[in-house]
Write a protein that holds these residues in place. Structure first.
Motif, PDB file in Angstrom:
ATOM      1  N   ARG A   5      -9.011   1.732  -1.745  1.00  0.00           N
ATOM      2  CA  ARG A   5      -9.466   0.612  -2.568  1.00  0.00           C
ATOM      3  C   ARG A   5      -9.337  -0.707  -1.811  1.00  0.00           C
ATOM      4  O   ARG A   5     -10.198  -1.582  -1.912  1.00  0.00           O
ATOM      5  CB  ARG A   5      -8.661   0.552  -3.870  1.00  0.00           C
ATOM      6  CG  ARG A   5      -8.989   1.677  -4.846  1.00  0.00           C
ATOM      7  CD  ARG A   5      -8.300   1.504  -6.185  1.00  0.00           C
ATOM      8  NE  ARG A   5      -6.847   1.491  -6.041  1.00  0.00           N
ATOM      9  CZ  ARG A   5      -6.056   0.504  -6.469  1.00  0.00           C
ATOM     10  NH1 ARG A   5      -6.569  -0.561  -7.070  1.00  0.00           N
ATOM     11  NH2 ARG A   5      -4.746   0.575  -6.304  1.00  0.00           N
ATOM     12  N   ALA A   6      -8.262  -0.841  -1.041  1.00  0.00           N
ATOM     13  CA  ALA A   6      -8.061  -2.061  -0.262  1.00  0.00           C
ATOM     14  C   ALA A   6      -9.144  -2.215   0.796  1.00  0.00           C
ATOM     15  O   ALA A   6      -9.714  -3.297   0.979  1.00  0.00           O
ATOM     16  CB  ALA A   6      -6.682  -2.051   0.385  1.00  0.00           C
ATOM     17  N   GLN A   7      -9.434  -1.131   1.502  1.00  0.00           N
ATOM     18  CA  GLN A   7     -10.473  -1.186   2.529  1.00  0.00           C
ATOM     19  C   GLN A   7     -11.834  -1.485   1.908  1.00  0.00           C
ATOM     20  O   GLN A   7     -12.612  -2.290   2.434  1.00  0.00           O
ATOM     21  CB  GLN A   7     -10.525   0.119   3.310  1.00  0.00           C
ATOM     22  CG  GLN A   7     -11.473   0.077   4.509  1.00  0.00           C
ATOM     23  CD  GLN A   7     -11.541   1.408   5.213  1.00  0.00           C
ATOM     24  OE1 GLN A   7     -11.865   2.423   4.604  1.00  0.00           O
ATOM     25  NE2 GLN A   7     -11.237   1.415   6.503  1.00  0.00           N
ATOM     26  N   ASP A   8     -12.134  -0.863   0.781  1.00  0.00           N
ATOM     27  CA  ASP A   8     -13.409  -1.098   0.112  1.00  0.00           C
ATOM     28  C   ASP A   8     -13.551  -2.561  -0.328  1.00  0.00           C
ATOM     29  O   ASP A   8     -14.668  -3.092  -0.398  1.00  0.00           O
ATOM     30  CB  ASP A   8     -13.546  -0.184  -1.105  1.00  0.00           C
ATOM     31  CG  ASP A   8     -13.799   1.267  -0.725  1.00  0.00           C
ATOM     32  OD1 ASP A   8     -14.115   1.524   0.449  1.00  0.00           O
ATOM     33  OD2 ASP A   8     -13.662   2.145  -1.605  1.00  0.00           O
ATOM     34  N   ALA A   9     -12.422  -3.200  -0.614  1.00  0.00           N
ATOM     35  CA  ALA A   9     -12.441  -4.607  -1.037  1.00  0.00           C
ATOM     36  C   ALA A   9     -12.582  -5.563   0.148  1.00  0.00           C
ATOM     37  O   ALA A   9     -12.818  -6.758  -0.047  1.00  0.00           O
ATOM     38  CB  ALA A   9     -11.179  -4.938  -1.823  1.00  0.00           C
ATOM     39  N   GLY A  10     -12.409  -5.050   1.363  1.00  0.00           N
ATOM     40  CA  GLY A  10     -12.558  -5.897   2.542  1.00  0.00           C
ATOM     41  C   GLY A  10     -11.317  -6.052   3.382  1.00  0.00           C
ATOM     42  O   GLY A  10     -11.323  -6.792   4.379  1.00  0.00           O
ATOM     43  N   THR A  57      -8.747  -5.446   6.226  1.00  0.00           N
ATOM     44  CA  THR A  57      -8.922  -4.904   7.579  1.00  0.00           C
ATOM     45  C   THR A  57      -7.644  -4.284   8.124  1.00  0.00           C
ATOM     46  O   THR A  57      -7.634  -3.771   9.234  1.00  0.00           O
ATOM     47  CB  THR A  57      -9.408  -5.993   8.540  1.00  0.00           C
ATOM     48  OG1 THR A  57      -8.482  -7.095   8.516  1.00  0.00           O
ATOM     49  CG2 THR A  57     -10.785  -6.497   8.142  1.00  0.00           C
ATOM     50  N   PHE A  58      -6.569  -4.334   7.347  1.00  0.00           N
ATOM     51  CA  PHE A  58      -5.341  -3.634   7.692  1.00  0.00           C
ATOM     52  C   PHE A  58      -4.524  -3.442   6.424  1.00  0.00           C
ATOM     53  O   PHE A  58      -4.782  -4.077   5.396  1.00  0.00           O
ATOM     54  CB  PHE A  58      -4.532  -4.386   8.757  1.00  0.00           C
ATOM     55  CG  PHE A  58      -3.978  -5.718   8.313  1.00  0.00           C
ATOM     56  CD1 PHE A  58      -2.661  -5.834   7.872  1.00  0.00           C
ATOM     57  CD2 PHE A  58      -4.755  -6.874   8.356  1.00  0.00           C
ATOM     58  CE1 PHE A  58      -2.144  -7.065   7.471  1.00  0.00           C
ATOM     59  CE2 PHE A  58      -4.249  -8.100   7.963  1.00  0.00           C
ATOM     60  CZ  PHE A  58      -2.940  -8.192   7.526  1.00  0.00           C
ATOM     61  N   ALA A  59      -3.546  -2.543   6.498  1.00  0.00           N
ATOM     62  CA  ALA A  59      -2.685  -2.255   5.359  1.00  0.00           C
ATOM     63  C   ALA A  59      -1.234  -2.412   5.781  1.00  0.00           C
ATOM     64  O   ALA A  59      -0.876  -2.171   6.935  1.00  0.00           O
ATOM     65  CB  ALA A  59      -2.924  -0.831   4.849  1.00  0.00           C
ATOM     66  N   VAL A  60      -0.404  -2.813   4.822  1.00  0.00           N
ATOM     67  CA  VAL A  60       1.029  -2.963   5.049  1.00  0.00           C
ATOM     68  C   VAL A  60       1.753  -2.163   3.969  1.00  0.00           C
ATOM     69  O   VAL A  60       1.389  -2.228   2.793  1.00  0.00           O
ATOM     70  CB  VAL A  60       1.476  -4.440   4.984  1.00  0.00           C
ATOM     71  CG1 VAL A  60       2.961  -4.571   5.317  1.00  0.00           C
ATOM     72  CG2 VAL A  60       0.637  -5.296   5.923  1.00  0.00           C
ATOM     73  N   SER A  61       2.753  -1.402   4.378  1.00  0.00           N
ATOM     74  CA  SER A  61       3.502  -0.595   3.425  1.00  0.00           C
ATOM     75  C   SER A  61       4.999  -0.812   3.619  1.00  0.00           C
ATOM     76  O   SER A  61       5.451  -1.046   4.745  1.00  0.00           O
ATOM     77  CB  SER A  61       3.178   0.890   3.619  1.00  0.00           C
ATOM     78  OG  SER A  61       3.913   1.692   2.716  1.00  0.00           O
ATOM     79  N   VAL A  93       0.866  -1.178   0.000  1.00  0.00           N
ATOM     80  CA  VAL A  93       0.000   0.000   0.000  1.00  0.00           C
ATOM     81  C   VAL A  93       0.904   1.230   0.000  1.00  0.00           C
ATOM     82  O   VAL A  93       1.646   1.474   0.955  1.00  0.00           O
ATOM     83  CB  VAL A  93      -0.930  -0.006   1.231  1.00  0.00           C
ATOM     84  CG1 VAL A  93      -1.710   1.294   1.323  1.00  0.00           C
ATOM     85  CG2 VAL A  93      -1.887  -1.191   1.150  1.00  0.00           C
ATOM     86  N   LEU A  94       0.838   1.995  -1.081  1.00  0.00           N
ATOM     87  CA  LEU A  94       1.771   3.102  -1.275  1.00  0.00           C
ATOM     88  C   LEU A  94       1.094   4.472  -1.255  1.00  0.00           C
ATOM     89  O   LEU A  94       1.744   5.479  -0.972  1.00  0.00           O
ATOM     90  CB  LEU A  94       2.500   2.943  -2.615  1.00  0.00           C
ATOM     91  CG  LEU A  94       3.205   1.596  -2.859  1.00  0.00           C
ATOM     92  CD1 LEU A  94       3.833   1.598  -4.253  1.00  0.00           C
ATOM     93  CD2 LEU A  94       4.263   1.336  -1.801  1.00  0.00           C
TER      94      LEU A  94
END
Length: 214
Positions: free
Chosen positions: A83-88, A90-94, A75-76
């Protein structure tokens, strides 16, 4: 959601199993079966990297699997996070941390696991409110010895090392007091995923779930 709250949640997720599978998926039709095998094997936290056109559809499919916690990797940007959250997810990694990403994840309430390698990067993340970090690229950046050295001056920060981590060196990382879990792609290899070899993947997941932490 503040960075402190984000780190609290990502730390809880990282504590659920010693390994987070890092998944690059090319065919979203394989996603649900893959997630089911991994969760059944004892690895409930999954990172789907946003490196293929199938990634968001894969997240949507995996998010349906009971007991799983599906996040988005690589996730940049603010758009990636939304978009990631909308797809489901529940967390992001960068792989790193920017002011834009901090604001975006805080605004939408998406827990972020940001990357840091150097002491200065770790300190900057701490200043922003993050104390649970991704150490990437782990092996290329010096591996377990570097993380061990960072534990001295920065003992309040914990890590999930990713990048070059395998069955051969996972225990070296997990033995460190500042490592909660590791991220790795070996559990769900391309050949097994493409073949739909879920029993083999579940067996590898079970073995990875049995790795001892410090």
């Amino acid at each position: 959601m503040t960075p402190n709250e984000q780190s609290r949640q990502t730390k809880e997720l990282c504590g659920l199993a010693p390994v987070i599978p890092v998944i690059v998926i090319k065919d979203a039709a394989k996603a649900e079966g893959l997630a089911t095998a991994l969760v059944s094997g004892g690895l409930p936290v999954l990172e789907i990297t946003l490196r293929t056109p199938a990634a968001l559809d894969a997240i949507r499919a995996m998010a349906k699997v009971a007991g799983g916690h599906v996040g988005a990797g690589t996730v940049l940007t603010a758009d990636d996070a939304k978009r990631a959250q909308d797809a489901g997810a529940t967390f992001a990694v960068s792989p790193g941390l920017t002011d834009t990403l901090i604001t975006a994840c805080s605004d939408i309430g998406l827990p972020l696991l940001p990357g840091a390698v150097t002491a200065s990067e770790v300190m900057a993340a701490m200043d922003a409110g993050y104390d649970m970090l991704k150490f990437f690229p782990a092996e290329a950046a010096g591996g377990a010895p570097v993380l061990k050295s960072l534990a001295g001056p920065l003992p309040q920060v914990t890590f999930c090392p990713t990048g070059g981590v395998s069955t051969a060196n996972a225990r070296d990382y997990l033995s460190l007091p500042n490592v909660i879990c590791v991220g790795g792609s070996w559990v769900a290899g391309d050949a097994d995923v493409e073949a739909g070899n879920w029993s083999e993947i579940e067996a590898k997941a079970r073995e990875a779930a049995g790795l001892a932490r410090a």
